[in-house]
Write an enzyme that holds these catalytic residues in place. Structure first.
Site, short mmCIF file in Angstrom:
data_model
loop_
_atom_site.label_atom_id
_atom_site.label_comp_id
_atom_site.label_asym_id
_atom_site.label_seq_id
_atom_site.Cartn_x
_atom_site.Cartn_y
_atom_site.Cartn_z
N HIS A 266 -0.01 1.24 -8.27
CA HIS A 266 0.28 1.73 -9.61
C HIS A 266 1.76 1.63 -9.98
O HIS A 266 2.63 1.92 -9.15
CB HIS A 266 -0.10 3.21 -9.73
CG HIS A 266 -1.55 3.50 -9.56
ND1 HIS A 266 -2.53 2.89 -10.31
CD2 HIS A 266 -2.20 4.37 -8.74
CE1 HIS A 266 -3.72 3.38 -9.95
NE2 HIS A 266 -3.54 4.27 -9.00
N ASP B 267 -8.48 0.93 0.22
CA ASP B 267 -7.37 1.86 -0.05
C ASP B 267 -6.97 2.73 1.14
O ASP B 267 -6.75 3.94 1.00
CB ASP B 267 -7.72 2.77 -1.24
CG ASP B 267 -7.88 2.00 -2.55
OD1 ASP B 267 -7.82 0.75 -2.52
OD2 ASP B 267 -8.07 2.64 -3.59
N HIS C 37 0.64 8.67 -7.07
CA HIS C 37 0.23 8.12 -5.76
C HIS C 37 0.28 6.60 -5.80
O HIS C 37 0.18 5.99 -6.86
CB HIS C 37 -1.19 8.59 -5.39
CG HIS C 37 -2.23 8.08 -6.33
ND1 HIS C 37 -2.52 8.69 -7.53
CD2 HIS C 37 -3.02 6.97 -6.28
CE1 HIS C 37 -3.45 8.00 -8.16
NE2 HIS C 37 -3.77 6.95 -7.43
N LYS D 52 -5.06 -3.35 -7.30
CA LYS D 52 -5.71 -2.82 -8.50
C LYS D 52 -4.91 -1.64 -9.02
O LYS D 52 -4.13 -1.04 -8.28
CB LYS D 52 -7.14 -2.40 -8.18
CG LYS D 52 -7.20 -1.32 -7.12
CD LYS D 52 -8.61 -1.11 -6.63
CE LYS D 52 -8.69 -0.03 -5.59
NZ LYS D 52 -8.28 1.30 -6.04
N CYS E 196 -12.97 5.40 -4.95
CA CYS E 196 -12.83 3.94 -4.85
C CYS E 196 -13.90 3.29 -3.97
O CYS E 196 -14.35 2.17 -4.27
CB CYS E 196 -11.42 3.59 -4.42
SG CYS E 196 -10.24 4.02 -5.73
N HIS F 93 1.86 5.02 -14.81
CA HIS F 93 0.40 4.91 -14.92
C HIS F 93 -0.22 6.14 -15.59
O HIS F 93 0.11 7.28 -15.24
CB HIS F 93 -0.23 4.69 -13.55
CG HIS F 93 -1.59 4.09 -13.65
ND1 HIS F 93 -2.73 4.84 -13.74
CD2 HIS F 93 -1.98 2.79 -13.77
CE1 HIS F 93 -3.77 4.03 -13.86
NE2 HIS F 93 -3.34 2.78 -13.88
N ASP G 209 -4.54 0.23 -3.84
CA ASP G 209 -4.21 0.90 -5.09
C ASP G 209 -2.71 0.69 -5.31
O ASP G 209 -1.91 0.92 -4.41
CB ASP G 209 -4.53 2.40 -4.91
CG ASP G 209 -5.01 3.08 -6.17
OD1 ASP G 209 -5.67 2.42 -7.01
OD2 ASP G 209 -4.74 4.30 -6.33
C1 VGL Z 1 -8.42 6.63 -5.56
C2 VGL Z 1 -8.07 8.32 -7.05
C3 VGL Z 1 -7.07 7.60 -7.66
C4 VGL Z 1 -9.18 6.12 -4.36
C5 VGL Z 1 -7.43 5.88 -6.17
O1 VGL Z 1 -8.67 5.23 -3.65
O2 VGL Z 1 -10.30 6.62 -4.13
N1 VGL Z 1 -8.74 7.84 -6.01
N2 VGL Z 1 -6.77 6.39 -7.21
ZN ZN Z 2 -5.06 5.42 -7.97
#
Ligand code: VGL
Ligand code: ZN
Length: 208
Positions: free
Chosen positions: A48, A8, A81, A106, A151, A52, A46
């Protein structure tokens, strides 16, 4: 075979992003430099939809970082995000992606969050990452990226579950909450995740 998973490393988790991780950009140069040590590079993203359910904006009266019960599981509510197709969801422009052979997305299902690169948080669906790594004869997995306490940690936990020898490279992760990272690190150590710094990679891989 060993693999490095880039978790990510996307604009929204970097300074000026909507869910910026402190000093998130400080890990990029080192990640670019260590890539050559690994047999295989993969990345997670990530990704979304706007609707979401992990977004505070989709729950009337709720604020970011509050925790709710979402379909029976505790869920931290996040600022919007990594919305599909937006600049915030793109990888940092300074991150070398040339040798990244596959990207595992994801967080597409609006009903459930997905921290790990392997499974959603309820283990309802696999991304295929475990099968991909096994087919590529990977036995050691190294994890770096953002965020260390979410993550990265969940990816390392699932990597161990999938029987990969698993290392978190600590100087190339940054966390949203440092105390939270220390707590989850204790759990990861108990299940056998190892923690190293990037200057130890050559020594660890040298045993092969
Ligand atoms: C993440 C919070 C929400 C991460 C992703 O990449 O750690 N944290 N979505
Ligand atoms: Zn996320």
């Amino acid at each position: 075979m060993n693999a490095l998973i880039l978790v990510d490393i996307q604009n929204d988790f970097l300074p000026s992003g909507s869910l910026a991780v402190n000093d998130g950009d400080h890990i990029i140069a080192t990640i670019n430099r260590i890539q050559m040590a690994f047999d295989l590079l993969v990345a997670t993203q990530d990704w979304h939809p706007q609707a979401h359910k992990s977004f505070a904006s989709n729950h009337a009266g709720k604020k970011a970082f509050e925790v709710i019960n979402l379909n029976g599981m505790p869920q931290v509510l996040w600022p919007d995000h990594c919305i599909q197709g937006t600049r915030g969801s793109e990888f940092h422009s300074g991150l070398n992606m040339d040798k990244v052979e596959a990207i595992f997305r994801k967080g597409m299902d609006p009903k459930i969050d997905s921290y790990s690169g392997f499974y959603d948080n309820g283990y309802k669906k696999s991304t295929g990452l475990a099968g991909y790594l096994h087919e590529r004869n990977v036995d050691r997995v190294f994890v770096c990226g953002l965020a260390g306490d979410f993550c990265v940690a969940f990816t390392a936990k699932d990597s161990i579950k999938e029987d990969f020898e698993t290392y978190v490279i600590e100087d190339v992760i940054k966390s949203i909450d440092e105390d939270g990272y220390q707590r989850i690190k204790t759990q990861l150590e108990k299940v056998g995740v190892k923690f190293i710094n990037s200057d130890q990679i050559v020594g660890v891989l040298g045993g092969e």
